[in-house]
Motif scaffolding. Structure first.
Motif, PDB file in Angstrom:
ATOM      1  N   UNK A  44     -24.779 -23.285   2.677  1.00 41.69           N
ATOM      2  CA  UNK A  44     -23.431 -23.881   2.719  1.00 41.69           C
ATOM      3  C   UNK A  44     -23.288 -24.588   4.058  1.00 41.69           C
ATOM      4  N   UNK A  45     -23.253 -25.911   4.021  1.00 41.16           N
ATOM      5  CA  UNK A  45     -23.211 -26.682   5.260  1.00 41.16           C
ATOM      6  C   UNK A  45     -22.673 -28.071   4.965  1.00 41.16           C
ATOM      7  N   UNK A  46     -22.237 -28.761   6.008  1.00 43.73           N
ATOM      8  CA  UNK A  46     -21.681 -30.094   5.845  1.00 43.73           C
ATOM      9  C   UNK A  46     -22.733 -31.175   6.089  1.00 43.73           C
ATOM     10  N   UNK A  53     -27.356 -20.683   6.206  1.00 46.75           N
ATOM     11  CA  UNK A  53     -27.571 -19.694   5.145  1.00 46.75           C
ATOM     12  C   UNK A  53     -26.609 -18.532   5.342  1.00 46.75           C
ATOM     13  N   UNK A  54     -25.930 -18.131   4.262  1.00 49.10           N
ATOM     14  CA  UNK A  54     -24.841 -17.162   4.345  1.00 49.10           C
ATOM     15  C   UNK A  54     -25.068 -15.966   3.431  1.00 49.10           C
ATOM     16  N   UNK A  96     -19.534 -34.474 -10.065  1.00 46.47           N
ATOM     17  CA  UNK A  96     -18.083 -34.373 -10.123  1.00 46.47           C
ATOM     18  C   UNK A  96     -17.568 -33.236  -9.241  1.00 46.47           C
ATOM     19  N   UNK A  97     -18.308 -32.141  -9.168  1.00 43.39           N
ATOM     20  CA  UNK A  97     -17.927 -31.055  -8.262  1.00 43.39           C
ATOM     21  C   UNK A  97     -17.910 -31.536  -6.814  1.00 43.39           C
ATOM     22  N   UNK A  98     -18.812 -32.440  -6.477  1.00 43.57           N
ATOM     23  CA  UNK A  98     -18.901 -32.919  -5.095  1.00 43.57           C
ATOM     24  C   UNK A  98     -17.708 -33.778  -4.703  1.00 43.57           C
ATOM     25  N   UNK A 108     -17.293 -32.931   1.694  1.00 40.57           N
ATOM     26  CA  UNK A 108     -17.873 -32.013   0.716  1.00 40.57           C
ATOM     27  C   UNK A 108     -19.126 -31.368   1.275  1.00 40.57           C
ATOM     28  N   UNK A 109     -19.361 -30.123   0.866  1.00 41.12           N
ATOM     29  CA  UNK A 109     -20.620 -29.476   1.232  1.00 41.12           C
ATOM     30  C   UNK A 109     -21.691 -29.765   0.188  1.00 41.12           C
ATOM     31  N   UNK A 110     -21.280 -30.346  -0.953  1.00 40.87           N
ATOM     32  CA  UNK A 110     -22.266 -30.696  -1.981  1.00 40.87           C
ATOM     33  C   UNK A 110     -22.788 -32.098  -1.663  1.00 40.87           C
ATOM     34  N   UNK A 111     -23.620 -32.179  -0.656  1.00 43.05           N
ATOM     35  CA  UNK A 111     -24.158 -33.447  -0.183  1.00 43.05           C
ATOM     36  C   UNK A 111     -25.180 -33.993  -1.181  1.00 43.05           C
TER      37      UNK A 111
END
Length: 217
Positions: A44-46, A53-54, A96-98, A108-111
């Motif tokens: 999870x990152x920008x 990593x989480x 679409x989620x991004x 968005x984090x969905x790069x």
């Protein structure tokens, strides 16, 4: 702070900081992503950041049989306003989620890098998508990682009211039929809590992840 090297491994999750951040770096190869999810870790990152990593504690999860369906959602389901499909357009769902704007988040984090990585996971059979259609249009959906006894939800979207809830409920009902142990929702939100998700100690979550042989498949 732990730095991920080229070696395919992660530090123990109990070494994550109070926010759940465990490690930095590495790559998004299918093998590394598969290893991370099987050990209760997710990226999870920008855009422009190193990969983060989480493994948060506690973990937000849903026991499939405990999905909460409101009276209004029961009516939506009964009226058959939506049609559900699975894995028919994974790339469109993640795209679409991004684009969904989320409260408290900029960008968005969905790069594009993340999208390519999860599309590769989908092609390998590990990432799955659920699509919601109305009058022939894609109006909602979700995607995640299917570990065979735990489904790790990643993101969902909706362009019309209740579409993402419909996808989530239908997915949970499928997981219940297949006797999955948990749906991993990662972090607490009021929306997830309203659907029946609750927080679980990380250690308990990890123990369930590592007990695939006890899943009722």
């Amino acid at each position: 702070m732990f730095f991920v090297t080229d070696k395919l491994e992660f530090p123990p999750v109990n070494l994550a900081n109070d926010e759940g951040l465990l490690a930095v770096g590495g790559d998004l190869s299918p093998a590394r992503l598969a290893l991370s999810y099987r050990n209760g870790i997710f990226p999870w990152f920008n855009e422009g950041s190193l990969i983060l990593w989480w493994s948060p504690n506690p973990r937000m999860v849903l026991i499939p049989s405990e999905v909460r369906i409101s009276k209004s959602m029961r009516k939506v389901i009964k009226n058959e306003n939506f049609r559900l499909t699975k894995n028919t357009c994974f790339d469109k769902v993640i795209e679409k989620c991004s684009h969904i704007k989320r409260k408290g988040q900029e960008g968005t984090w969905i790069t594009s890098e993340m999208q390519k990585a999860y599309i590769a996971l989908h092609e390998n059979g590990l990432a799955q998508s659920y699509e919601v259609w109305q009058n022939g249009l894609l109006v909602g959906g979700l995607y995640g990682i299917d570990l065979g006894h735990v489904f790790c939800g990643e993101s969902m979207f909706s362009t019309v009211s209740n579409a993402s809830k419909f996808a989530f409920i239908k997915m949970a009902q499928e997981m219940e039929r297949k006797q999955y142990r948990l749906i991993d929702c990662q972090l607490y939100t009021d929306h997830l809590a309203s659907l029946g998700a609750k927080e679980m100690p990380r250690q308990e979550f990890i123990e369930i992840l590592h007990r695939k042989d006890q899943a009722g498949q």
